[in-house]
Design an enzyme around this catalytic site. Sequence first.
Site, PDB file in Angstrom:
ATOM      1  N   LYS A 126       0.869  -1.175   0.000  1.00  0.00           N
ATOM      2  CA  LYS A 126       0.000   0.000   0.000  1.00  0.00           C
ATOM      3  C   LYS A 126       0.900   1.217   0.000  1.00  0.00           C
ATOM      4  CE  LYS A 126      -4.539   0.561   0.466  1.00  0.00           C
ATOM      5  NZ  LYS A 126      -5.459  -0.504   0.042  1.00  0.00           N
TER       6      LYS A 126
HETATM    7  N1  GLU Z   1      -7.031  -0.161  -3.325  1.00  0.00           N
HETATM    8  C1  GLU Z   1      -7.747  -1.367  -3.569  1.00  0.00           C
HETATM    9  C2  GLU Z   1      -7.762  -2.254  -2.341  1.00  0.00           C
HETATM   10  O1  GLU Z   1      -7.626  -1.810  -1.238  1.00  0.00           O
HETATM   11  C3  GLU Z   1      -7.267  -2.098  -4.820  1.00  0.00           C
HETATM   12  C4  GLU Z   1      -5.843  -2.530  -4.835  1.00  0.00           C
HETATM   13  C5  GLU Z   1      -5.408  -3.039  -6.199  1.00  0.00           C
HETATM   14  O2  GLU Z   1      -6.229  -3.120  -7.104  1.00  0.00           O
HETATM   15  O3  GLU Z   1      -4.227  -3.348  -6.329  1.00  0.00           O
HETATM   16  O4  GLU Z   1      -7.994  -3.424  -2.435  1.00  0.00           O
END
Ligand code: GLU
Length: 436
Positions: A126
């Site tokens: 993240k």
């Molecule tokens: N931000 C989204 C999540 O928390 C998607 C992450 C992604 O598609 O890599 O799952």
Amino acid sequence: MSAVPVSSANHHDFPHTPNPVFENSPTFRMACRQLDAVAEVIDVDKGVLQRMSVPKRALVVSIPVRMDDGRTEVFTGYRVQHSLTSGPSKGGLRYHPSVDLGEVAALAMWMSWKCGIMNLPFGGAKGGIGVDPAALSRGEIERLTRRFTEEVLNVIGPRMDVMAPDLGTDEQTMAWIMDTYSMKIGYACPEVVTGKPIELGGCVGRREATGRGVTYCILEAMKELNLRPSESTAVVQGFGNVGSVACQELARNGVKIVATGDRYGAIRNLKGIDVAALTRHVAEGKLLKDFPNAEEISPADLFTTPCTVLVPAALERVVHKDNATKLRCRILAEGANGPTTPEADELLADSGIFIVPDVLCNAGGVTVSYFEWVQDIQQFLWTEDEVNQRLKELMLRAFHQVRTLARERKLSMRTAGLSLGVQKIAKEKMRRGLYP
Ligand code: GLU
């Protein structure tokens, strides 16, 4: 093939040892508490548990940006890669004033478990920048995004770490990251990010994927509880990418949306909110709370409004010890990451509320991100029908795996879901061994 041992001589007899770099964050402590709870019910090697309780890599960068008025402002950005065991790390990039290292590290850990449950060949990551994007001009956001990309360039790449949108970022953010990365390496590299605009190699249905996945889980949970969608109501907290699509998809399936809200306020209409009209209203740049044909309520009232399904689809830690016993829903479907604190979980344990935990409920987004990455690498694009059908297949498979494990082992849906995710990574770590 022989069975993979998940434990070895140093079998765990107590939870992991806290790491002070991350554990001053309540959100990171919450993620670790969940991991410890899982370690109580699965047979996991203590060394592996310790490795999984901290991120593999965390990068903090200062991002100087020339603002429109000529001043220079310095923002703080983060990219945390929790696990690189299963393949590249994968996860969103968040722009929000409350972003800090511990929060990003917790979200990265949850991404690992989420990818594990869905059986995707990714670890969790993240990123985030402590900024309110609504206070910046488009040019400022572009410069911020490009400079951040430059600062983290050494740790991202289609085989290393692949970003995607999250709170406060969108397709355009991904387009700027893709362009900056491509300019650096000298050729177009769409597979470095997912959630891109379609014309740059984005995947049809990616934007709707998280909300669709949430809806599949809700409809499946309703079947379990013998509830009919057409006789059900929903309250959705958040009207961004996840919340708005969940509202639309639920409404399309006959569920009445009785209340929703965003960071500026909340509205309620027990006869049902016209979701299509609300979507148009918000798209015109008007505030959700000013929508006619609904009464304005306090955002806190969303959680206590009686409904069949409550969908928190915004920030983490919104269901906590002070409101958990006041929830009036049959299903709590976690569209957001980490919306329920462990204290609230304990209070909800005997409430009869069916919880669809975040790592399962909102996994549709990263699942279609995986589809996008695969298509970009193969340079072979799928149709929207193929995307949606495969998404549904994977979501339902994961839902039933979690449900079956929860039943068989008498675990909560959360502990069952996390167990599947954690166990997958633990097995891979054991199989790969410890280098050197
Ligand atoms: N931000 C989204 C999540 O928390 C998607 C992450 C992604 O598609 O890599 O799952």
